[in-house]
Design an enzyme around this catalytic site. Sequence first.
Site, PDB file in Angstrom:
ATOM      1  N   ILE A  44       0.754  -0.840  -0.176  1.00 50.75           N
ATOM      2  CA  ILE A  44      -0.172  -0.176   0.018  1.00 50.75           C
ATOM      3  C   ILE A  44       0.658   1.279   0.084  1.00 50.75           C
ATOM      4  O   ILE A  44       1.333   1.300   0.666  1.00 50.75           O
ATOM      5  CB  ILE A  44      -0.644   0.199   1.369  1.00 50.75           C
ATOM      6  CG1 ILE A  44      -1.756  -1.065   1.188  1.00 50.75           C
ATOM      7  CG2 ILE A  44      -1.643   1.955   1.156  1.00 50.75           C
ATOM      8  CD1 ILE A  44      -2.507  -1.014   2.238  1.00 50.75           C
ATOM      9  N   PHE A  45       0.861   1.899  -0.701  1.00 47.61           N
ATOM     10  CA  PHE A  45       1.569   3.178  -1.035  1.00 47.61           C
ATOM     11  C   PHE A  45       0.768   4.835  -0.202  1.00 47.61           C
ATOM     12  O   PHE A  45      -0.187   4.874  -0.710  1.00 47.61           O
ATOM     13  CB  PHE A  45       1.851   3.449  -2.636  1.00 47.61           C
ATOM     14  CG  PHE A  45       3.155   4.662  -2.365  1.00 47.61           C
ATOM     15  CD1 PHE A  45       3.742   4.978  -2.246  1.00 47.61           C
ATOM     16  CD2 PHE A  45       2.506   6.140  -3.707  1.00 47.61           C
ATOM     17  CE1 PHE A  45       5.027   5.748  -2.335  1.00 47.61           C
ATOM     18  CE2 PHE A  45       3.563   7.148  -3.589  1.00 47.61           C
ATOM     19  CZ  PHE A  45       4.136   7.208  -3.502  1.00 47.61           C
ATOM     20  N   TYR A  47       1.310   8.898  -0.061  1.00 49.10           N
ATOM     21  CA  TYR A  47       1.960   9.784   0.219  1.00 49.10           C
ATOM     22  C   TYR A  47       2.056  11.503   0.375  1.00 49.10           C
ATOM     23  O   TYR A  47       1.407  12.091   0.287  1.00 49.10           O
ATOM     24  CB  TYR A  47       1.630  10.385  -1.611  1.00 49.10           C
ATOM     25  CG  TYR A  47       0.307  10.572  -1.950  1.00 49.10           C
ATOM     26  CD1 TYR A  47      -0.193  11.817  -2.138  1.00 49.10           C
ATOM     27  CD2 TYR A  47      -0.358   8.930  -1.605  1.00 49.10           C
ATOM     28  CE1 TYR A  47      -1.317  11.607  -2.093  1.00 49.10           C
ATOM     29  CE2 TYR A  47      -1.427   9.151  -2.505  1.00 49.10           C
ATOM     30  CZ  TYR A  47      -2.016  10.409  -2.643  1.00 49.10           C
ATOM     31  OH  TYR A  47      -3.439  10.404  -2.923  1.00 49.10           O
ATOM     32  N   GLY A  48       0.586  10.408   1.526  1.00 48.07           N
ATOM     33  CA  GLY A  48       0.205  11.934   2.804  1.00 48.07           C
ATOM     34  C   GLY A  48      -0.016  11.572   3.886  1.00 48.07           C
ATOM     35  O   GLY A  48       1.454  11.134   4.347  1.00 48.07           O
ATOM     36  N   SER A  49      -1.436  11.444   4.687  1.00 42.79           N
ATOM     37  CA  SER A  49      -0.968  11.208   5.764  1.00 42.79           C
ATOM     38  C   SER A  49      -0.529   9.681   6.976  1.00 42.79           C
ATOM     39  O   SER A  49       0.083   9.395   7.302  1.00 42.79           O
ATOM     40  CB  SER A  49      -2.412  12.141   7.043  1.00 42.79           C
ATOM     41  OG  SER A  49      -3.072  10.828   5.566  1.00 42.79           O
ATOM     42  N   GLU A 124     -10.480   6.823   4.112  1.00 45.40           N
ATOM     43  CA  GLU A 124      -9.585   7.044   2.283  1.00 45.40           C
ATOM     44  C   GLU A 124     -10.598   7.489   1.342  1.00 45.40           C
ATOM     45  O   GLU A 124     -10.740   8.542   0.921  1.00 45.40           O
ATOM     46  CB  GLU A 124      -8.504   6.416   1.875  1.00 45.40           C
ATOM     47  CG  GLU A 124      -7.122   6.550   2.816  1.00 45.40           C
ATOM     48  CD  GLU A 124      -6.955   7.567   2.986  1.00 45.40           C
ATOM     49  OE1 GLU A 124      -6.460   8.529   1.979  1.00 45.40           O
ATOM     50  OE2 GLU A 124      -5.206   7.633   4.264  1.00 45.40           O
TER      51      GLU A 124
END
EC number: 4.3.2.7
Length: 225
Positions: A44-45, A47-49, A124
């Site tokens: 799982i990628f 890029y924010g929190s 999300e």
Amino acid sequence: MHQAKKSDLRDFTITTAKQLGSDTVRGIAMKPQDIVAGKSSLWIFGYGSLVWKPDFKYKRSKVGYIKGYKRRFWHGDNFHRGDDEMPGRVVTLIEEDDACTWGVAFEVTGSQVEESLKYLNVREAVRGGYLTRVVEFFPRGTNQSPVQALVYIATPDNPIYLGPASTEKIAAQIAVCKGKSGPNIEYLLRLAEFMRVSCPEVEDPHLFSIEAAVLAAIRPILLAG
């Protein structure tokens, strides 16, 4: 890495798949249950929190990047970092051929797969309005093979999508908004700090220009206090 004054201010307020066959695409929109069908492991990628607060159990994590996307503070948040009257701004991914976005990929295995997806669906998708795609993640370092990873992306057809704005407008919005997970500014500063610590050689003008604008805006308030 940064000047002492900026550090003091921060301290004060401180996630291209390959289709079957030989074709490679930037990202494929898929349902999580279809992605994990028959799999005992998943990346799982974030890029924010997710880079500093995944809040799910995982086997291991790797810093790295995905290609063909740029990170932008163009998505609204009326739950975690804002509310209905004053939505905050959080990051999403925008397609751009020559761009890449750095972050962290987490490998979940066994029961962690179902548990993490159940949690992220609420965090999300339900509350954030993000869709899922599968992309190709490239771990940092030599002799590291890319892996397929799940990523959450908010698109312009989302009802809380805010779209582009000037650095000053985005900064002004972030400086004052807060939600159930805390101030919007905390989200911004933690993401900037992650980039400085984990990817010090990577330039991110969008992120750092907004950070500088927010710190400039709140400096008089902090000094007055």
